[in-house]
Design an enzyme around this catalytic site. Structure first.
Site, PDB file in Angstrom:
ATOM      1  N   GLY A   1       0.638  -1.358  -0.050  1.00  0.00           N
ATOM      2  CA  GLY A   1      -0.276  -0.301  -0.015  1.00  0.00           C
ATOM      3  C   GLY A   1       1.191   1.479  -0.357  1.00  0.00           C
ATOM      4  O   GLY A   1       0.933   2.021   1.245  1.00  0.00           O
ATOM      5  N   TYR A   2       1.124   1.075  -1.145  1.00  0.00           N
ATOM      6  CA  TYR A   2       2.275   2.777  -1.504  1.00  0.00           C
ATOM      7  C   TYR A   2       1.159   3.685  -2.352  1.00  0.00           C
ATOM      8  O   TYR A   2       1.343   4.737  -1.694  1.00  0.00           O
ATOM      9  CB  TYR A   2       3.404   2.335  -1.782  1.00  0.00           C
ATOM     10  CG  TYR A   2       4.893   1.826  -1.315  1.00  0.00           C
ATOM     11  CD1 TYR A   2       5.103   1.156  -0.224  1.00  0.00           C
ATOM     12  CD2 TYR A   2       6.303   2.572  -1.555  1.00  0.00           C
ATOM     13  CE1 TYR A   2       5.524   0.941   0.812  1.00  0.00           C
ATOM     14  CE2 TYR A   2       6.917   1.852  -0.744  1.00  0.00           C
ATOM     15  CZ  TYR A   2       6.834   0.899   0.827  1.00  0.00           C
ATOM     16  OH  TYR A   2       7.648   0.117   0.709  1.00  0.00           O
TER      17      TYR A   2
ATOM     18  N   GLU B   1      12.922  -4.292  -3.964  1.00  0.00           N
ATOM     19  CA  GLU B   1      11.864  -4.350  -5.222  1.00  0.00           C
ATOM     20  C   GLU B   1      12.273  -4.494  -6.914  1.00  0.00           C
ATOM     21  O   GLU B   1      12.136  -5.069  -7.145  1.00  0.00           O
ATOM     22  CB  GLU B   1      10.632  -3.547  -4.543  1.00  0.00           C
ATOM     23  CG  GLU B   1       9.318  -3.148  -5.987  1.00  0.00           C
ATOM     24  CD  GLU B   1       8.208  -2.932  -5.868  1.00  0.00           C
ATOM     25  OE1 GLU B   1       8.629  -2.038  -4.651  1.00  0.00           O
ATOM     26  OE2 GLU B   1       8.010  -2.484  -6.849  1.00  0.00           O
TER      27      GLU B   1
ATOM     28  N   THR C   1      -1.477  -4.385  -5.890  1.00  0.00           N
ATOM     29  CA  THR C   1      -1.474  -5.161  -6.596  1.00  0.00           C
ATOM     30  C   THR C   1      -1.927  -6.839  -6.308  1.00  0.00           C
ATOM     31  O   THR C   1      -1.395  -7.293  -4.982  1.00  0.00           O
ATOM     32  CB  THR C   1       0.064  -5.339  -7.539  1.00  0.00           C
ATOM     33  OG1 THR C   1       0.069  -4.501  -8.082  1.00  0.00           O
ATOM     34  CG2 THR C   1      -0.073  -7.227  -8.242  1.00  0.00           C
TER      35      THR C   1
HETATM   36  C1  FAD Z   1       0.731  -3.679 -13.071  1.00  0.00           C
HETATM   37  C2  FAD Z   1       1.010  -1.994 -11.678  1.00  0.00           C
HETATM   38  C3  FAD Z   1       0.889  -2.651 -10.039  1.00  0.00           C
HETATM   39  C4  FAD Z   1       1.398  -2.020  -9.744  1.00  0.00           C
HETATM   40  N1  FAD Z   1       1.988  -2.747  -7.936  1.00  0.00           N
HETATM   41  C5  FAD Z   1       1.350  -1.539  -7.106  1.00  0.00           C
HETATM   42  C6  FAD Z   1       1.265  -1.648  -5.820  1.00  0.00           C
HETATM   43  O1  FAD Z   1       1.345  -3.173  -5.732  1.00  0.00           O
HETATM   44  N2  FAD Z   1       1.393  -1.273  -4.287  1.00  0.00           N
HETATM   45  C7  FAD Z   1       1.628  -0.193  -4.630  1.00  0.00           C
HETATM   46  O2  FAD Z   1       1.855   0.836  -3.650  1.00  0.00           O
HETATM   47  N3  FAD Z   1       2.078   0.843  -6.303  1.00  0.00           N
HETATM   48  C8  FAD Z   1       1.475   0.111  -7.194  1.00  0.00           C
HETATM   49  N4  FAD Z   1       2.245   0.193  -8.035  1.00  0.00           N
HETATM   50  C9  FAD Z   1       2.586   2.006  -8.760  1.00  0.00           C
HETATM   51  C10 FAD Z   1       3.214   2.003  -9.008  1.00  0.00           C
HETATM   52  O3  FAD Z   1       4.288   2.287  -8.346  1.00  0.00           O
HETATM   53  C11 FAD Z   1       2.551   3.227  -9.612  1.00  0.00           C
HETATM   54  O4  FAD Z   1       2.311   3.798 -11.109  1.00  0.00           O
HETATM   55  C12 FAD Z   1       4.484   4.279 -10.468  1.00  0.00           C
HETATM   56  O5  FAD Z   1       5.208   4.624  -9.375  1.00  0.00           O
HETATM   57  C13 FAD Z   1       3.808   5.767 -10.974  1.00  0.00           C
HETATM   58  O6  FAD Z   1       3.212   6.765 -10.652  1.00  0.00           O
HETATM   59  P1  FAD Z   1       1.833   7.146 -10.928  1.00  0.00           P
HETATM   60  O7  FAD Z   1       0.723   6.067 -12.280  1.00  0.00           O
HETATM   61  O8  FAD Z   1       1.593   7.842 -10.009  1.00  0.00           O
HETATM   62  O9  FAD Z   1       2.164   8.649 -12.851  1.00  0.00           O
HETATM   63  P2  FAD Z   1       2.813   9.427 -11.825  1.00  0.00           P
HETATM   64  O10 FAD Z   1       3.737   9.833 -11.151  1.00  0.00           O
HETATM   65  O11 FAD Z   1       1.544  10.528 -11.915  1.00  0.00           O
HETATM   66  O12 FAD Z   1       3.613   9.691 -13.616  1.00  0.00           O
HETATM   67  C14 FAD Z   1       2.773   9.591 -15.200  1.00  0.00           C
HETATM   68  C15 FAD Z   1       4.104   9.642 -15.578  1.00  0.00           C
HETATM   69  O13 FAD Z   1       4.686  11.391 -15.532  1.00  0.00           O
HETATM   70  C16 FAD Z   1       6.362  10.942 -15.431  1.00  0.00           C
HETATM   71  N5  FAD Z   1       7.099  11.515 -14.637  1.00  0.00           N
HETATM   72  C17 FAD Z   1       6.465  11.301 -13.243  1.00  0.00           C
HETATM   73  N6  FAD Z   1       7.415  12.869 -12.334  1.00  0.00           N
HETATM   74  C18 FAD Z   1       8.476  12.750 -13.326  1.00  0.00           C
HETATM   75  C19 FAD Z   1       9.637  13.570 -12.556  1.00  0.00           C
HETATM   76  N7  FAD Z   1      10.265  13.902 -11.877  1.00  0.00           N
HETATM   77  N8  FAD Z   1      10.880  12.964 -14.322  1.00  0.00           N
HETATM   78  C20 FAD Z   1      10.850  12.596 -15.534  1.00  0.00           C
HETATM   79  N9  FAD Z   1       9.029  12.107 -15.688  1.00  0.00           N
HETATM   80  C21 FAD Z   1       8.172  11.928 -14.769  1.00  0.00           C
HETATM   81  C22 FAD Z   1       6.452   9.340 -15.877  1.00  0.00           C
HETATM   82  O14 FAD Z   1       7.518   8.667 -15.233  1.00  0.00           O
HETATM   83  C23 FAD Z   1       5.642   9.049 -15.462  1.00  0.00           C
HETATM   84  O15 FAD Z   1       5.379   8.345 -17.085  1.00  0.00           O
HETATM   85  C24 FAD Z   1       1.470  -0.279  -9.646  1.00  0.00           C
HETATM   86  C25 FAD Z   1       1.439  -0.006 -10.838  1.00  0.00           C
HETATM   87  C26 FAD Z   1       1.265  -0.920 -11.761  1.00  0.00           C
HETATM   88  C27 FAD Z   1       0.979  -0.281 -13.114  1.00  0.00           C
END
Ligand code: FAD
Length: 397
Positions: A126-127, A243, A160
């Site tokens: 839950g991050y 991870e 997930t």
């Molecule tokens: C299939 C799947 C499983 C997952 N499982 C888990 C889980 O079990 N538990 C959990 O806690 N999370 C989980 N996640 C979440 C995952 O860690 C996040 O999706 C990821 O950290 C990106 O965050 P966001 O989706 O909010 O995208 P955002 O942070 O909104 O990013 C959107 C886009 O902007 C880019 N971006 C953002 N900031 C910057 C920057 N400073 N510089 C350059 N580019 C940038 C990103 O690279 C991305 O392309 C999962 C995600 C997926 C897709």
């Protein structure tokens, strides 16, 4: 670096190969790593490994690790990948387990580590939150102290496989007045606690792999706090490095390339097997070259871990290269099977459909693997964010 296996290592390989051959559950053979399996299927191999004492090779021996050298661990992952074994899920073994044995107290170790090793307890991460993914430190879920409990409120997302989870580890804000990274705590939560609701999110490949997790007045005993209050960010970052290093998936990609070679020998272009056409042969070779380079980077990381250094920012390199290779591999495999891939994609056929396919068996699930692997450059911290980490922490820019 000496790249030859010693006679002991060759004997070890024979031992693990025989163990896998004799013990890997027959009903899982050929299923691969799919998101639509049942909880029992996901855990079957993990439980067998738990009984054998082999479920957590990377853990210190005193907490239940195997005590294998980095080369033995490498051989172990190669042998499992060879048969496409469904490995223990990362949430317990690679994520919260190391946090608990490194930062948790004795009660937490005694309570949680055995269930993680045995595969009896399923954990969820839950991050992330809507609005707090890359910028994780801006998370808004709160945990407010009320006597000997925390009361948690907020929304997590992308959790997930939380539909199967018994326990979750959650990052919560415990000091809203502190600087973003300083007011966060790492809390273990029993997923059966009243006030937790797990809602499915359907992915592009049609599977229910991720969820929204809503927490409303969830009361959690204070003893479930790991380490110190407001210092959870340190534990959270430690976990992310663990991870990411597991995400590279080198052994599995090697197996994927073998499969791709086999498909490309059977599929033809104007009567010539794809593998003999210049364009396709070049693409496979380039992929193999990149995978070999990644393999050596991973071996260097393993050697440095064996010398007592934890996974550091180098794990970002493994994450980027490993996931790019996984994506290219599934793209090329889809290219090789062509139109045969489409009728098999989950979500494109009605549930329970038993129609015969139009293509050979190897085209089965190629399309949904292609769609599913789009996630890899996002999860575990997006690849753009990994590049930022490399530029700051490794290149010093
Ligand atoms: C299939 C799947 C499983 C997952 N499982 C888990 C889980 O079990 N538990 C959990 O806690 N999370 C989980 N996640 C979440 C995952 O860690 C996040 O999706 C990821 O950290 C990106 O965050 P966001 O989706 O909010 O995208 P955002 O942070 O909104 O990013 C959107 C886009 O902007 C880019 N971006 C953002 N900031 C910057 C920057 N400073 N510089 C350059 N580019 C940038 C990103 O690279 C991305 O392309 C999962 C995600 C997926 C897709």
């Amino acid at each position: 670096m000496n790249l030859e296996f010693s006679p002991e290592e060759i004997a070890f390989r024979e031992e693990v190969r025989a163990f896998i051959r004799e013990n890997y559950p027959k009903e899982l053979v050929g299923l691969g790593n799919r998101e639509d399996l049942t909880r029992e299927q996901f855990l079957a191999w993990h439980k067998i490994l738990g009984k054998k004492g082999w479920s957590a090779p990377a853990w210190p021996k005193k907490y239940g690790g195997t005590g294998w050298t980095s080369t033995q661990r490498y051989i172990w992952s190669e042998e499992n990948a060879r048969v496409d074994a469904l490995m223990p899920l990362p949430f317990g073994i690679s994520m919260v387990g190391p946090v608990i044995y490194t930062f948790g107290n004795e009660e937490q170790k005694a309570k949680h580590l055995p269930g993680i090793l045995a595969g009896d307890v399923w954990w969820a991460q839950g991050y992330s939150e809507p609005g707090a993914g890359s910028d994780l430190a801006s998370l808004k879920t709160t945990a407010v102290r009320d006597g000997d409990h925390y009361v948690i409120n907020g929304q997590k997302t992308w959790t997930t496989l939380a539909q199967h989870a018994d326990w979750g580890f959650f990052l919560c804000r415990t000091d809203p007045s502190a600087k973003a990274q300083e007011g966060i705590s790492f809390i273990l939560v029993d997923m059966k606690t009243p006030g937790i609701e797990v809602r499915p999110i359907k992915l592009i490949d049609g599977t229910h792999e991720v969820n929204e997790t809503w927490l409303t007045d969830v009361r959690v005993p204070v003893e479930n706090l790991v380490g110190k209050e407001n210092e959870g960010w340190t534990y959270a970052k430690f976990l992310l490095a663990h991870e990411r290093s597991g995400i590279a998936g080198v052994a599995r990609s090697k197996r994927g390339i073998e499969r791709l070679r086999s498909i490309a020998s059977q599929e033809t272009l104007d009567g010539t097997p794809l593998i003999r056409t210049d364009d396709f042969a070049r693409k496979i070779s380039q992929l193999e070259i990149d995978l070999t380079a990644l393999e050596f980077t991973e071996l260097r990381t393993l050697a440095s871990e064996a010398a007592g250094h934890g996974p550091g920012p180098e794990s970002s390199i493994l994450k980027i290269k490993g996931t790019e290779i996984q994506q290219r591999l599934t793209e090329l495999t889809l290219e090789a099977v062509g139109n045969y891939g489409a009728p098999y994609a989950r979500g494109m056929t009605p549930n329970g459909s038993n129609e015969f396919g139009v293509g050979p068996d190897y085209s089965n699930h190629v399309a949904d693997a292609y769609f599913n692997m789009r996630k890899t450059s996002i999860y575990g911290g997006s690849n753009e964010i990994q590049r930022n980490i490399i530029s700051k922490m490794i290149l010093g820019l």
